[in-house]
Design a protein around this motif. Structure first.
Motif, PDB file in Angstrom:
ATOM      1  N   PRO A 105      -9.544  98.116   9.065  1.00  0.00           N
ATOM      2  CA  PRO A 105      -9.267  98.351  10.839  1.00  0.00           C
ATOM      3  C   PRO A 105      -9.710  97.777  11.846  1.00  0.00           C
ATOM      4  CG  PRO A 105      -9.734 100.318   9.431  1.00  0.00           C
ATOM      5  CD  PRO A 105      -9.921  98.990   8.039  1.00  0.00           C
ATOM      6  N   TRP A 106      -9.139  97.722  12.703  1.00  0.00           N
ATOM      7  CA  TRP A 106      -9.934  97.005  13.490  1.00  0.00           C
ATOM      8  C   TRP A 106      -9.556  97.363  15.150  1.00  0.00           C
ATOM      9  CZ3 TRP A 106     -12.900  93.048  14.092  1.00  0.00           C
ATOM     10  CH2 TRP A 106     -13.372  92.927  15.034  1.00  0.00           C
ATOM     11  N   PHE A 107     -10.642  98.362  15.700  1.00  0.00           N
ATOM     12  CA  PHE A 107     -10.536  99.379  16.878  1.00  0.00           C
ATOM     13  C   PHE A 107     -11.514  99.246  17.768  1.00  0.00           C
ATOM     14  CE2 PHE A 107     -12.856 103.279  18.478  1.00  0.00           C
ATOM     15  CZ  PHE A 107     -11.744 104.167  18.986  1.00  0.00           C
ATOM     16  N   PHE A 108     -10.276  99.051  19.164  1.00  0.00           N
ATOM     17  CA  PHE A 108     -11.009  98.600  20.274  1.00  0.00           C
ATOM     18  C   PHE A 108      -9.922  99.709  22.146  1.00  0.00           C
ATOM     19  CE2 PHE A 108      -7.721  96.274  19.602  1.00  0.00           C
ATOM     20  CZ  PHE A 108      -6.953  95.655  21.189  1.00  0.00           C
ATOM     21  N   LYS A 109     -10.715  99.588  22.609  1.00  0.00           N
ATOM     22  CA  LYS A 109      -9.822 100.103  23.781  1.00  0.00           C
ATOM     23  C   LYS A 109     -10.082  99.063  24.895  1.00  0.00           C
ATOM     24  CE  LYS A 109     -11.851 103.587  27.650  1.00  0.00           C
ATOM     25  NZ  LYS A 109     -12.977 104.043  27.626  1.00  0.00           N
ATOM     26  N   ARG A 110      -9.051  99.429  25.659  1.00  0.00           N
ATOM     27  CA  ARG A 110      -8.494  98.631  26.427  1.00  0.00           C
ATOM     28  C   ARG A 110      -7.907  99.425  27.400  1.00  0.00           C
ATOM     29  NH1 ARG A 110      -3.874  95.784  27.996  1.00  0.00           N
ATOM     30  NH2 ARG A 110      -4.471  93.639  29.348  1.00  0.00           N
ATOM     31  N   ASN A 111      -8.329  99.222  28.754  1.00  0.00           N
ATOM     32  CA  ASN A 111      -7.721  99.966  29.698  1.00  0.00           C
ATOM     33  C   ASN A 111      -7.464 101.622  29.571  1.00  0.00           C
ATOM     34  OD1 ASN A 111      -7.637  97.691  32.119  1.00  0.00           O
ATOM     35  ND2 ASN A 111      -5.850  96.985  30.971  1.00  0.00           N
TER      36      ASN A 111
END
Length: 459
Positions: A219-225
């Protein structure tokens, strides 16, 4: 006579095709080692790319992975080899298998979450810490952070409110809230196992652990807008890349779609996503088997730039050989440029030691280094290089725009007293103005010619 002319024309056409391929092939982005499981991190205007490292020789026809490497770039096209930043031996309790991890910066330190196998058996996730993004890293705890079956492939993110989260797992997906010290977690919440349903993570026809959700690992977790994203390999072997989104870091996930199909021709049976936004542009990292000799256990990291759709969804991204076309910055050749700063290369390797750091080695006749978007300004008069050589049988051709492009000059490499005895040598070059790709083409006799540490131009 007519046959001869046809052969000549065909040879010229073939040469032009090969030149075009050399000029526009940028994937895989690392050619000096087999690399996998890309984990990019932007810090202070530089992207640091952490990778696992597939050894050139596999053991028992399986993943042979002993350390983690780091590369850096300020332009997304030229990558500087920072060497091996730690190995599984950094964790004294580990017996090997240096698989996919991720590094993050907080409170003046860099925390690297890494999966290994323990000496007494079983999967574990450790955390290493350093004052520098390029190490050296040391074991932060002296013991695993977590242990459990399928505890691999951690991904870490610090939310805008300061709360850090760690997700991981194959074939299940778990998460914890990390404490501010980044080496412990919220024991009240504990380890949370995601409910892997089709509506959350897609559908696969073949059940695994009595479920059909497509999520697999990495998994690769991030936040955008204000939207949270989870990218992951999906569907079983061979893997494609997919994604899900949520409205909160631990809210229910909603399946998005496939973002990269199973890679054919240059594919490996695994994949692993990584994402970074750099200078306002979005980049997807992944791995394939595109280098000579590549395969399922000898993989290579690639990049594709992309744009999110207006609604925040991710489009289907096609793997290409050209990768990143537009450089995010130009190289100043009048400053020392490490020889291991490479956009593309052929044939050579890198090595490192405590005294010199990383340098280019195993240089043979016909090998080359390409550096993109070099700003010559109003022109240079001299080329300098730090080299180590036991003989005087090698030379460096300085060319622009192509391996066979305009020749600016030739540096005959003279013997320095040994391939680890470094001396700066120079030659005059013809002036060229403006921005060009530079090719350093190595010529000479049989065998290894010399070692190469850095270069620069002078006015």
């Amino acid at each position: 006579m007519r046959t001869s002319n046809l052969k000549t024309k065909f040879s010229l056409l073939l040469g032009a095709v090969l030149c075009f391929a050399l000029a526009y092939s940028e994937n895989p982005i690392i050619q000096t080692s087999y690399t996998a499981d890309p984990a990019p991190m932007e810090h202070n205007g530089t992207v640091y790319l952490y990778t696992s490292h597939d050894e050139d020789v596999t053991v028992n026809n399986f993943f042979s992975m002993n350390d983690w490497k780091c590369y850096s770039s300020t332009d997304m096209v030229n990558w500087t080899d920072r060497g091996s930043v730690l190995s599984y031996k950094t964790f004294e309790w580990s017996r090997g298998d240096a698989w996919a991890g991720q590094c993050i910066f907080r409170n003046g330190k860099f925390y690297y979450y890494l999966p290994v196998n323990m000496k007494n058996g079983g999967n574990a996730i450790g955390v290493a810490v350093s004052d520098s993004p390029t190490g050296p890293f040391k074991d932060a705890l002296g013991k695993p952070l977590f242990t459990g079956y399928g505890y691999i492939d951690p991904t870490v993110y610090i939310d805008t409110d300061g709360q850090a989260y760690l997700y991981w797992g194959n074939p299940n997906l778990w998460h914890v809230k990390l404490n501010e010290d980044m080496i412990s977690y919220d024991q009240t919440l504990g380890i949370v196992k995601e409910d892997l349903k089709d509506e959350n993570f897609g559908y696969r026809a073949k059940k695994i652990d009595n479920r059909t959700a497509s999520y697999e690992e990495g998994p690769w977790f991030f936040k955008r807008n204000a939207k949270y994203y989870m990218l992951y390999p999906a569907g079983g072997v061979p893997e494609h890349l997919a994604y899900s989104t949520s409205n909160g870091p631990t809210d229910p996930w909603v399946y998005g779609d496939t973002i990269m199909h199973v890679i054919k021709n240059h594919g490996a049976f695994t994949n692993h996503p990584g994402y970074v936004e750099f200078k306002g542009k979005s980049y997807l990292f992944y791995h394939d088997a595109g280098l000579p000799g590549g395969g399922g256990f000898k993989r290579s990291v690639c990049i594709e730039p992309f744009n999110f759709n207006a609604d925040g969804s991710i489009p289907l991204i096609t793997p290409t050989s050209k990768g990143v076309v537009e450089s995010a910055a130009n190289v100043d050749p009048y400053k020392r440029t490490e020889a291991e700063t490479i956009a593309f290369s052929e044939g050579l390797k890198t090595a490192q030691d405590e005294q010199t750091g990383v340098y280019v080695t195993e240089i043979s006749n016909g090998d080359y280094i390409k550096v993109r978007s070099v700003d010559f300004g109003k022109g240079a008069k001299n080329f300098q290089a730090s080299v180590g050589s036991a003989t005087s049988k090698g030379s460096i051709e300085i060319r622009v725009d192509d391996k066979y492009g305009k020749l600016l000059g030739i540096l005959p490499v003279k013997a320095t007293g040994g391939d680890k005895v470094w001396k700066t040598q120079s030659c005059k070059i013809n002036s060229v103005k403006g921005i060009h790709d530079i090719y350093l083409v190595f010529k000479g006799g049989d065998g290894n010619l010399f070692n190469f540490d850095w270069w620069k131009l002078t006015k």
